[in-house]
Design a protein around this motif. Structure first.
Motif, PDB file in Angstrom:
ATOM      1  N   ARG A 168       0.575  -1.353   0.004  1.00  0.00           N
ATOM      2  CA  ARG A 168      -0.106   0.198  -0.061  1.00  0.00           C
ATOM      3  C   ARG A 168       0.827   1.276   0.050  1.00  0.00           C
ATOM      4  O   ARG A 168       0.691   2.409  -0.622  1.00  0.00           O
ATOM      5  CB  ARG A 168      -0.749   0.033   1.216  1.00  0.00           C
ATOM      6  CG  ARG A 168      -1.949  -1.043   1.325  1.00  0.00           C
ATOM      7  CD  ARG A 168      -3.054  -0.835  -0.015  1.00  0.00           C
ATOM      8  NE  ARG A 168      -4.002  -2.122   0.148  1.00  0.00           N
ATOM      9  CZ  ARG A 168      -4.893  -1.948  -1.028  1.00  0.00           C
ATOM     10  NH1 ARG A 168      -4.635  -1.351  -2.133  1.00  0.00           N
ATOM     11  NH2 ARG A 168      -5.728  -3.153  -0.775  1.00  0.00           N
ATOM     12  N   ARG A 169       2.022   1.279   0.657  1.00  0.00           N
ATOM     13  CA  ARG A 169       2.674   2.565   0.874  1.00  0.00           C
ATOM     14  C   ARG A 169       4.391   2.021   0.849  1.00  0.00           C
ATOM     15  O   ARG A 169       4.447   1.095   1.567  1.00  0.00           O
ATOM     16  CB  ARG A 169       2.446   3.346   2.094  1.00  0.00           C
ATOM     17  CG  ARG A 169       3.086   4.690   2.398  1.00  0.00           C
ATOM     18  CD  ARG A 169       2.876   5.260   3.566  1.00  0.00           C
ATOM     19  NE  ARG A 169       3.326   4.380   4.676  1.00  0.00           N
ATOM     20  CZ  ARG A 169       4.595   4.356   5.059  1.00  0.00           C
ATOM     21  NH1 ARG A 169       5.440   5.081   4.562  1.00  0.00           N
ATOM     22  NH2 ARG A 169       4.868   3.573   6.182  1.00  0.00           N
ATOM     23  N   THR A 178      11.061   0.607   2.918  1.00  0.00           N
ATOM     24  CA  THR A 178       9.932   0.326   3.925  1.00  0.00           C
ATOM     25  C   THR A 178       8.498   0.256   3.161  1.00  0.00           C
ATOM     26  O   THR A 178       8.289   1.172   2.499  1.00  0.00           O
ATOM     27  CB  THR A 178       9.836   1.255   5.091  1.00  0.00           C
ATOM     28  OG1 THR A 178      11.103   1.269   5.793  1.00  0.00           O
ATOM     29  CG2 THR A 178       9.058   0.762   6.001  1.00  0.00           C
ATOM     30  N   ALA A 179       7.836  -0.828   3.286  1.00  0.00           N
ATOM     31  CA  ALA A 179       6.574  -1.023   2.637  1.00  0.00           C
ATOM     32  C   ALA A 179       5.450  -1.374   3.542  1.00  0.00           C
ATOM     33  O   ALA A 179       6.011  -2.252   4.469  1.00  0.00           O
ATOM     34  CB  ALA A 179       6.705  -1.766   1.537  1.00  0.00           C
ATOM     35  N   ASP A 180       4.275  -0.733   3.598  1.00  0.00           N
ATOM     36  CA  ASP A 180       3.139  -1.245   4.168  1.00  0.00           C
ATOM     37  C   ASP A 180       2.674  -2.577   3.526  1.00  0.00           C
ATOM     38  O   ASP A 180       2.104  -2.274   2.188  1.00  0.00           O
ATOM     39  CB  ASP A 180       2.256  -0.333   4.559  1.00  0.00           C
ATOM     40  CG  ASP A 180       2.584   0.574   5.466  1.00  0.00           C
ATOM     41  OD1 ASP A 180       3.561   0.262   6.016  1.00  0.00           O
ATOM     42  OD2 ASP A 180       2.016   1.767   5.399  1.00  0.00           O
ATOM     43  N   LEU A 181       2.510  -3.875   4.157  1.00  0.00           N
ATOM     44  CA  LEU A 181       1.916  -4.859   3.423  1.00  0.00           C
ATOM     45  C   LEU A 181       0.674  -5.435   3.974  1.00  0.00           C
ATOM     46  O   LEU A 181       0.629  -5.440   5.316  1.00  0.00           O
ATOM     47  CB  LEU A 181       2.794  -6.197   3.652  1.00  0.00           C
ATOM     48  CG  LEU A 181       2.923  -7.399   2.978  1.00  0.00           C
ATOM     49  CD1 LEU A 181       3.086  -7.038   1.400  1.00  0.00           C
ATOM     50  CD2 LEU A 181       3.642  -8.595   3.154  1.00  0.00           C
ATOM     51  N   VAL A 182      -0.314  -5.616   3.061  1.00  0.00           N
ATOM     52  CA  VAL A 182      -1.735  -5.859   3.435  1.00  0.00           C
ATOM     53  C   VAL A 182      -1.946  -7.283   2.931  1.00  0.00           C
ATOM     54  O   VAL A 182      -1.861  -7.534   1.650  1.00  0.00           O
ATOM     55  CB  VAL A 182      -2.792  -4.758   2.916  1.00  0.00           C
ATOM     56  CG1 VAL A 182      -4.096  -5.367   3.336  1.00  0.00           C
ATOM     57  CG2 VAL A 182      -2.396  -3.432   3.693  1.00  0.00           C
ATOM     58  N   LEU A 183      -2.181  -8.346   3.732  1.00  0.00           N
ATOM     59  CA  LEU A 183      -2.654  -9.493   3.171  1.00  0.00           C
ATOM     60  C   LEU A 183      -4.014  -9.853   2.898  1.00  0.00           C
ATOM     61  O   LEU A 183      -4.898  -9.104   3.667  1.00  0.00           O
ATOM     62  CB  LEU A 183      -1.930 -10.736   4.311  1.00  0.00           C
ATOM     63  CG  LEU A 183      -0.495 -10.450   4.825  1.00  0.00           C
ATOM     64  CD1 LEU A 183      -0.371 -11.624   5.904  1.00  0.00           C
ATOM     65  CD2 LEU A 183       0.314 -10.716   3.502  1.00  0.00           C
ATOM     66  N   PRO A 184      -4.398 -10.700   2.047  1.00  0.00           N
ATOM     67  CA  PRO A 184      -5.713 -11.091   1.775  1.00  0.00           C
ATOM     68  C   PRO A 184      -6.429 -11.419   3.106  1.00  0.00           C
ATOM     69  O   PRO A 184      -6.167 -12.573   3.781  1.00  0.00           O
ATOM     70  CB  PRO A 184      -5.622 -12.088   0.683  1.00  0.00           C
ATOM     71  CG  PRO A 184      -4.453 -12.686   0.846  1.00  0.00           C
ATOM     72  CD  PRO A 184      -3.337 -11.564   1.362  1.00  0.00           C
ATOM     73  N   ALA A 185      -7.612 -10.846   3.222  1.00  0.00           N
ATOM     74  CA  ALA A 185      -8.611 -11.317   4.502  1.00  0.00           C
ATOM     75  C   ALA A 185      -8.910 -12.856   4.478  1.00  0.00           C
ATOM     76  O   ALA A 185      -9.312 -13.419   3.452  1.00  0.00           O
ATOM     77  CB  ALA A 185      -9.793 -10.410   4.603  1.00  0.00           C
ATOM     78  N   GLY A 186      -8.758 -13.551   5.647  1.00  0.00           N
ATOM     79  CA  GLY A 186      -9.079 -14.962   5.613  1.00  0.00           C
ATOM     80  C   GLY A 186      -8.132 -15.935   5.050  1.00  0.00           C
ATOM     81  O   GLY A 186      -8.542 -17.058   4.999  1.00  0.00           O
ATOM     82  N   ALA A 220      -4.016  -8.934  12.178  1.00  0.00           N
ATOM     83  CA  ALA A 220      -3.254 -10.167  11.902  1.00  0.00           C
ATOM     84  C   ALA A 220      -2.931 -10.228  10.609  1.00  0.00           C
ATOM     85  O   ALA A 220      -2.142 -11.149   9.920  1.00  0.00           O
ATOM     86  CB  ALA A 220      -4.243 -11.515  12.441  1.00  0.00           C
ATOM     87  N   ARG A 221      -3.344  -9.191   9.536  1.00  0.00           N
ATOM     88  CA  ARG A 221      -2.995  -9.274   8.148  1.00  0.00           C
ATOM     89  C   ARG A 221      -2.193  -8.191   7.727  1.00  0.00           C
ATOM     90  O   ARG A 221      -2.336  -7.995   6.612  1.00  0.00           O
ATOM     91  CB  ARG A 221      -3.964  -9.795   7.627  1.00  0.00           C
ATOM     92  CG  ARG A 221      -5.212  -8.860   7.517  1.00  0.00           C
ATOM     93  CD  ARG A 221      -6.407  -8.983   6.729  1.00  0.00           C
ATOM     94  NE  ARG A 221      -7.224  -7.868   6.630  1.00  0.00           N
ATOM     95  CZ  ARG A 221      -7.559  -7.197   5.548  1.00  0.00           C
ATOM     96  NH1 ARG A 221      -6.693  -7.537   4.516  1.00  0.00           N
ATOM     97  NH2 ARG A 221      -8.418  -6.380   5.325  1.00  0.00           N
ATOM     98  N   ARG A 222      -1.705  -7.255   8.844  1.00  0.00           N
ATOM     99  CA  ARG A 222      -0.884  -6.042   8.104  1.00  0.00           C
ATOM    100  C   ARG A 222       0.391  -5.918   8.782  1.00  0.00           C
ATOM    101  O   ARG A 222       0.381  -6.342  10.060  1.00  0.00           O
ATOM    102  CB  ARG A 222      -1.826  -4.746   8.472  1.00  0.00           C
ATOM    103  CG  ARG A 222      -3.132  -4.625   7.801  1.00  0.00           C
ATOM    104  CD  ARG A 222      -4.016  -3.602   8.293  1.00  0.00           C
ATOM    105  NE  ARG A 222      -5.180  -3.318   7.518  1.00  0.00           N
ATOM    106  CZ  ARG A 222      -5.360  -2.830   6.313  1.00  0.00           C
ATOM    107  NH1 ARG A 222      -4.657  -2.228   5.687  1.00  0.00           N
ATOM    108  NH2 ARG A 222      -6.616  -2.817   5.932  1.00  0.00           N
ATOM    109  N   GLY A 223       1.304  -5.375   8.254  1.00  0.00           N
ATOM    110  CA  GLY A 223       2.416  -5.286   8.949  1.00  0.00           C
ATOM    111  C   GLY A 223       3.423  -4.365   7.987  1.00  0.00           C
ATOM    112  O   GLY A 223       3.162  -3.855   6.998  1.00  0.00           O
TER     113      GLY A 223
END
Length: 687
Positions: A168-169, A178-186, A220-223
């Motif tokens: 995302r960023r 540095t990158a913001d990572l968003v994982l698919p929900a579920g 639980a799915r962002r970092g």
């Protein structure tokens, strides 16, 4: 009214920039808005023209100005080339050419004034250079490149089994992405990312330790994914001197640098305003990993501060710390002397805590080390007490594995759990932080760790699980990269806990500087405060008062009972009511009755044959043996230490064990941390 958008997508930002009213005012506003980012090169060109015109007035026809301006142009171009070494080659070359052309034209117009040549060069050359920077700025937005990067990221994430993850960023620094990572929900969780870090490093063709992931504690799915493409730690940097000589121990200790070039720092005291807790420090690393240099970095930083004293135990006979020894308040080489130091640490904790509480300190701050002239920090109601300050105390146990084998794995547990509230920090240094050397309770009481290369099997005891999950891997270094380390400590951002660092290298040239530092600490550093000195003397007697071969002036009082932490003191009180009733008529200052000649000669020189002692004489002999240990400064003993002398007057091990129980009941001995060992209570503290 213009709308404000916060999108970080380059294509979305471009579309947003096209929005606006279609009337005349809206068009002009849109043109001005779009042109504004491209005006700096043109403004600089105009400034150069005005500056050259003004410079012509004093410079025309002057040979000195000609030489100076020419040299200045060459120097400015060289400085631009040097300053651009951390940027891309294209940007470095473009900047150097721009500066060279601009400074050359400035020199020409300053010397020759305006003419057809200088005017043409200004008009054509200035426009070309300004437009070249505009083109460069426009080309930064490349839809094809954005799409290619997105496709590449998706392809890589898919290869490492993170398909569907979105970036995302992205924040790009000189040697850090540095990158913001968003994982698919579920579908995926942060644990899946930590398991894939090795594959990510392989896909990016970087070192395993160059890729870290810090999960978002609220999701639980962002970092945050961090990649450091270039190892800036490869170059060895030698230690030169402490960074803050004369500063406070509350200021950060700078002991090296991270892999992105930022300083590697830690704090020992807490800070109420910053919300940082005080801490103890564990230093660990296998042989050859650079742990010795790391310890020297920490210790030299500490000794350069004005409000701290250091107690140091080193079973290696100060092989590394020898030049610093004169600046230490107390230094021992291991064995029974270290037992005494551990006992002293335990003994001074209640005395220091009591003093801090009486002066209104919930924890130690730099103000506690100064004379107490503030009524808010006074042990007397309504006015300043003027008490002498209490410096911070660092108790350092080097090669602590030897001490732990000698005293037991829980030797430091009690002190570690209580010392932080007493303005103290423990530093425990050993090679292997394994379960068979360091108890879990003691490890849990050491919040900070500076770990160098390790056996991979010891990583779990050295670093917390979340730090290992984030990508820290000291086992990857072993002893192949001396000085490489991880630092986990309060006051440092969690993203830094899994970031590799490297401490400064100590060479033979550092010994002279360390000697000067020790001399500075002797002259200008803190001196032990009366509370700590008397508490230590009341706990281990001569082992502290005659430390380093000298008697401590702070304990040279004519009254042996004054200041004892075992005797409550009041200004209008005396010793009445503090002794047993049967001893009321005794004069504590009177000389003891002489020891019988036969017993005295036995204790001092040893018998030629086994004497026939009565029970009373045998007990007196045991008391004399214990007194001899105390006089020699050996304050922790066990039955095995006196067996040789006891056998000389016909006594066995069971009799010696019984005498130890008697001495414990009489208060002459106190059980020490290790089972079967006892601390001698100094004679004045018995009353």
């Amino acid at each position: 009214m213009a709308k404000h958008h916060n999108s970080t997508d380059p294509e979305a930002q471009y579309r947003e920039s096209l929005e606006g009213a279609s009337n005349g005012t809206g068009v002009l506003a849109w043109v001005a808005h779009r042109a504004k980012p491209h005006t700096p090169p043109w403004l600089m060109t105009g400034a150069a023209g005005i500056g050259g015109s003004l410079a012509w007035v004093p410079a025309h026809g002057s040979a000195g100005y000609a030489v100076g301006l020419t040299l200045g142009s060459v120097g400015l171009t060289a400085a631009t080339w040097w300053a651009g070494k951390s940027t891309t080659p294209q940007r470095r070359l473009h900047s150097a050419v721009t500066v060279a052309a601009g400074s050359a034209w400035f020199t020409g117009v300053a010397l020759a004034g305006w003419n057809s040549l200088t005017f043409g060069a200004f008009w054509i050359g200035g426009a070309v250079l300004s437009l070249s920077w505009n083109v460069r700025q426009v080309m930064r937005r490349n839809p094809d490149a954005v799409q290619a990067a997105t496709d590449a990221d998706g392809s890589l994430l898919e290869k490492v089994k993170l398909a569907g993850a979105k970036i995302r960023r992205t924040e790009v620094e000189p040697n850090r992405v540095t990158a913001d990572l968003v994982l698919p929900a579920g579908e995926l969780t942060n644990d899946d990312v930590t398991k894939a870090l090795g594959n990510l490093a392989s896909g990016l063709d970087v070192a395993t330790t160059a890729v870290r992931y810090l999960p978002d504690p609220d999701s639980a799915r962002r970092g945050t994914l961090t990649v450091v493409p270039k190892d800036m730690l490869a170059d060895v940097v030698e230690w030169e001197m402490p960074t803050n000589v004369g500063g406070s121990i509350a200021d950060p200790l700078v002991i090296g640098r991270y892999d992105d070039g930022s300083p590697l720092m830690l704090w020992l005291p807490g800070d109420p305003q910053a919300g940082r807790n005080a801490t103890h420090l564990l230093i660990c690393g296998m042989s050859g990993s650079g742990k010795g240099d790391g310890a020297l970095n920490v210790l030299t930083e500490i000794m350069g501060r004005r409000d701290v004293i250091v107690w140091l135990s080193d079973p290696k006979a100060f092989q590394d710390f020898g030049p610093l020894r004169p600046g230490l308040d107390w230094a021992v080489e291991g064995g029974a002397a270290t037992e005494a130091m551990v006992s002293a640490v335990q003994g001074v904790i209640p005395a220091r805590t009591r003093w801090l509480g009486a002066h209104g300190y919930r924890q130690w701050t730099p103000q506690a080390a100064e004379p107490q002239t503030d009524p808010a920090h006074s042990c007397r109601k309504g006015r300043a007490c003027g008490c002498e300050g209490m410096p911070f105390l660092v108790a350092w146990f080097e090669e602590a594995a030897n001490t732990l084998r000698f005293m037991g794995e829980d030797a430091f547990t009690g002190a570690a759990q209580e010392a932080r509230s007493a303005g103290m920090a423990l530093v425990i240094s050993l090679q292997r932080p394994s379960h068979d050397q360091l108890s879990t309770s003691t490890r849990a009481s050491l919040p900070s760790v500076l770990t160098f290369g390790l056996d991979p099997r010891d990583e779990g005891m050295a670093l917390p699980g979340p730090v290992l999950d984030a990508g820290a891997h000291p086992g990857a270094w072993s002893n192949r990269r001396p000085g490489y380390c991880y630092l986990v400590t309060p006051g440092v951002d969690e993203q830094r806990h899994s970031a590799p660092g490297r401490t400064w290298r100590f060479t033979g040239r550092a010994a002279r500087v360390m000697e000067q530092l020790a001399a500075w600490a002797q002259r200008n550093g803190a001196k032990v405060d009366p509370i700590t000195a008397k508490a230590a003397a009341a706990t281990v007697g001569n082992a502290y008062t005659q430390r380093n071969g000298q008697k401590d002036n702070a304990d040279a009082s004519d009254d042996p009972y004054e200041g004892s932490v075992y005797v409550e003191q009041d200004q209008d009180d005396d010793m009445a009511g503090r002794v047993d009733p049967e001893d009321t008529g005794l004069d504590p200052q009177a000389e003891l009755p002489p020891v019988p000649d036969s017993l005295a000669s036995f204790v001092l020189a040893g018998p030629s044959s086994v004497p026939d002692f009565t029970p009373e004489e045998a007990r007196a002999a045991m008391d004399a043996i214990v007194a001899g240990f105390e006089q020699a400064g050996v304050m922790v003993i066990g039955p095995k230490d006196v067996m040789e002398q006891a056998e000389q007057f016909g006594r066995s091990r069971p009799w010696v064990s019984g005498e130890f129980r008697r001495l414990v009941e009489d208060g002459r001995l106190v059980p020490a941390a290790q089972k079967g060992r006892y601390r001698i209570v100094p004679a004045p503290a018995l009353v």
